[in-house]
Motif scaffolding. Structure first.
Motif, mmCIF file in Angstrom:
data_model
loop_
_atom_site.group_PDB
_atom_site.id
_atom_site.type_symbol
_atom_site.label_atom_id
_atom_site.label_comp_id
_atom_site.label_asym_id
_atom_site.label_seq_id
_atom_site.Cartn_x
_atom_site.Cartn_y
_atom_site.Cartn_z
ATOM 1 N N ASP A 1 0.846 -1.199 0.000
ATOM 2 C CA ASP A 1 0.000 0.000 0.000
ATOM 3 C C ASP A 1 0.881 1.248 0.000
ATOM 4 O OD1 ASP A 1 0.877 -0.463 2.628
ATOM 5 O OD2 ASP A 1 -1.137 -0.405 3.525
ATOM 6 N N GLU A 2 1.840 1.305 0.936
ATOM 7 C CA GLU A 2 2.768 2.420 1.028
ATOM 8 C C GLU A 2 4.104 1.896 1.554
ATOM 9 O OE1 GLU A 2 0.054 6.237 2.224
ATOM 10 O OE2 GLU A 2 0.294 4.705 3.781
ATOM 11 N N ALA B 1 5.097 8.268 5.107
ATOM 12 C CA ALA B 1 4.460 7.221 4.302
ATOM 13 C C ALA B 1 4.426 7.687 2.846
ATOM 14 C CB ALA B 1 3.054 6.943 4.807
ATOM 15 N N PRO C 1 3.576 6.640 -1.284
ATOM 16 C CA PRO C 1 2.703 5.718 -2.012
ATOM 17 C C PRO C 1 3.486 4.735 -2.892
ATOM 18 C CG PRO C 1 2.727 7.858 -3.090
ATOM 19 C CD PRO C 1 3.499 8.018 -1.817
ATOM 20 N N THR D 1 1.244 -0.108 5.773
ATOM 21 C CA THR D 1 0.842 1.004 6.640
ATOM 22 C C THR D 1 -0.642 1.018 6.956
ATOM 23 O OG1 THR D 1 0.376 2.510 4.807
ATOM 24 C CG2 THR D 1 2.656 2.437 5.610
#
Length: 665
Positions: free
Chosen positions: A198-199, A206, A208, A234
């Motif tokens: 996701d990240e 965080a 992407p 995350t």
């Protein structure tokens, strides 16, 4: 480790320091003393195929033994151990379940926030088998290509090993690359799946990954991708495309913890790794399973002198070849305990590397000169992050990778990190070579700061002129390898002609591997020093100089933290030297900048000669680097020429630096 004096001429720079291996290190080393090194070299010279065949039988477990070592009939498309069968994941994991390593820690994972977790060989084997079965459940099979776009994590290593286990060819794309770069690689490889997160966490932020995969897959040409498998790192919000996107944990849930390895021929493509070329299109460097794995394991034993109780730490990312060979494959193939690090060296402060070494009692530390130089600057600015403030007594060996290390950075590393007790293996190798090629052996080779010293046994490196003729020691030339070796790239994916033209050019007779680097050998010792890329050799008024030489001179000045040198066209001299410099203090401006620039010009003239004085010096707070720390010299050339930058700069850690560096002094 005593320091002695010798005459070490380095392409104009005089280097007089020599560091013999410490006696206690040499006494227990895998290759102990130069006699042992020379004996191995002589074995390879006398019976080349016999030498490599012996190493392959001793180092790897074969499902079906090979009967032929090397086939040169279709040069330069060489094959090694071609009729043998094996599996890379089996060699990294299964054999560690039966040799006493099952409950040994395989990976210490140090997260960005400092939280540490451990995974044993038994646990890693189970994770890989479950994920391998999960991939098979999606119809992914032997010969399919899978793109991996993940953060530094146990899951990233698991994904690579799972692909190898089922015979799928992985192509890892560094998590800092843009959607366009990712799309190009997906298309070129014909990937059927992308494994991502996701990240990712970097420096407390965080960033992407899944969103970039979505952007890439929405571009033209990515129709081959059937599945996007997502590791939940995350829990950040992502767009979820039903029918294509799958959570890794849900896919793995319920899968069997046993997965029979897919036995593949030694020449089966283990991975494709894309590297930048002189043209704009990335090159898919293709490596074969058997020869690559042999050298990954063998260099762990020779270069790093790996011992059962070592805690090995390579700071690279799995998106680069260093992370492939010296994180995912090499350490596991020899049953080592290693640190896998998610973070960056300056978060939460620039003492993070030293704190991590002390925390996990690392014994071998392998990092890049760029990182070393940035940490020199940080420790000069804040004594609290100086390595001397941390307990680094567990260290027994240091390593350098990625580019030549200048002598002053070498000395700082030796004194402040290694406490003058640890040999430094200054390793020269490339994405294309698969593993180390020219490097000191820590228990054998007397070391000289700035020199990668001598080729490993079996590596027939030489320096030639533009016609392929050997040049005498002391005279610079082009670095080549005269005979094939097992871990060399097999081709450029989908482009065999580009492979032949780029690496085995007809100008050199079509038989020597062209490394693309200039080098020089010391007249007395035969030691190699890399002088920079061939296209980084400057021709100023008919004088040839490697950019590395000028950079080393600049960084040797007490004010300079880091420097990069490129050439720019000049009406008078043909080519002029343009230096981009980061000082150990604030960036100067106005008259002060002019004064310091003149001081540095005079210094270079003193160190090398007036011909080497930079015509231009530009100061910045930093140099343009990728998130892995590599200096983007191509962008510096564009800046030096005063041209507009048209290349993708999305992979830069610090794109704002480019504006600073437009100003000339």
């Amino acid at each position: 480790m005593a320091e002695t004096e010798t005459s070490q001429q380095q392409n104009g720079l005089q280097e007089n320091r020599v560091f013999p291996p410490p006696a206690d290190f040499a006494a227990q080393a895998a290759i102990s003393g130069m006699d042992a090194y020379n004996k191995l070299c002589a074995e390879a010279e006398k019976d080349y195929e016999g030498f490599w065949g012996r190493l392959a039988r001793e180092t790897l477990d074969w499902h079906k033994p090979f009967t032929k070592v090397l086939d040169e009939s279709n040069a330069p498309f060489y094959t090694w151990f071609e009729d043998g069968e094996l599996n890379a994941s089996y060699n990294c994991l299964d054999r560690n379940l039966t040799n006493g390593n099952a409950d040994k820690v395989a990976i210490i994972f140090e997260a960005d926030d400092g939280k540490a977790t451990t995974v044993t060989y038994r646990q890693l084997h189970e994770r890989v088998c479950k994920f391998a079965n999960a991939l098979k459940s999606r119809g992914i099979k032997k010969g399919d290509r899978v793109v991996i776009y993940m953060p530094m994590s146990v899951e990233g290593v698991t994904a690579m090993q799972a692909c190898a286990r089922i015979g799928a060819t992985h192509s890892v794309v560094f998590g800092g690359f843009s959607a366009k770069s990712l799309q190009e690689r997906i298309i070129d490889a014909g990937a059927v799946a992308v494994i991502t997160a996701d990240e990712q966490m970097r420096g407390g932020k965080a960033l992407p990954l899944k969103a970039i995969v979505d952007e890439a897959c929405a571009m033209e040409g990515c129709d081959s991708v059937r599945d996007v498998i997502i590791y939940k790192r995350t829990g950040g919000n992502i767009n979820f495309q039903q029918g294509r996107d799958i959570w890794m944990h849900e896919l793995v849930d319920g899968q069997s913890a046993e997965c029979e390895p897919e036995w593949v021929g030694a020449e089966h493509p283990l991975f494709i790794l894309y590297t930048s070329g002189s043209t704009g299109t990335p090159k898919g460097v293709q490596h074969a399973t058997g020869g690559y794995l042999l050298w990954a394991a063998q260099t762990m034993k020779w270069t790093f002198d790996i011992k059962p109780n070592d805690v090995f730490w390579c700071t690279a990312d799995i998106g680069w070849v260093t992370g492939h060979t010296y994180i995912t494959y090499g350490p596991l193939a020899v049953g080592a305990t290693q640190i896998v690090f998610e973070g960056i060296p300056t978060f939460p402060n620039a003492g993070r590397f030293w704190e991590t070494i002390a925390k996990h009692k690392a014994t071998i530390f392998y990092t890049a000169p760029t990182a070393i130089r940035s940490l020199i600057k940080a420790s000069n600015a804040d004594e609290n992050v100086h390595p001397k403030k941390f307990d680094l007594s567990s260290l027994r060996l240091l390593g350098s990778v990625g580019e030549p290390i200048n002598p002053e950075a070498w000395m700082w590393y030796y004194r402040n990190v290694g406490n003058e007790q640890c040999p430094i293996v200054d390793t020269f190798w490339q994405t294309e070579t698969g593993g180390h090629m020219i490097t000191p052996l820590p228990g054998a080779t007397p070391e000289v700061p700035g020199s990668c010293t001598l080729p490993l046994p079996g590596i027939m490196a030489a320096i030639v002129d533009e016609a392929g003729h050997d040049v005498p020691n002391g005279q610079g030339g082009i670095l080549v390898v005269k005979r094939p070796w097992p871990s060399m790239l097999r081709t450029i994916w989908g482009n065999p002609q580009r492979f032949k033209a780029g690496y085995f050019p007809e100008e050199l007779g079509g038989k020597y591997y062209l490394a693309g680097d200039g080098a020089i050998r010391n007249k007395d010792t035969g030691y190699f020093t890399i002088t920079g890329r061939i296209d980084d050799v400057l021709n100023v008024s008919g004088h040839r100089m490697g950019t590395m030489e000028i950079e080393s001179a600049l960084v040797a000045h007490e004010l300079v933290a880091e420097a990069a040198v490129v050439g720019k066209p000049d009406d008078t001299t043909g080519e002029a030297i343009c230096a981009f410099v980061v000082l150990k203090r604030a960036r100067p401006s106005g008259d002060e900048a002019k004064q310091i620039a003149q001081q540095l010009r005079n210094w270079v003239a003193h160190e090398i000669g007036p011909i080497a004085k930079p015509k231009e010096i530009r100061f910045g707070d930093n140099l343009p680097k990728t998130r892995s720390g590599k200096i983007m010299r191509r962008l510096l050339r564009v800046l030096a020429k005063g041209e507009t930058i048209t290349q993708d700069v999305s992979t830069l850690e610090n794109p704002a630096i480019l504006e600073q560096l437009k100003e000339s002094t």
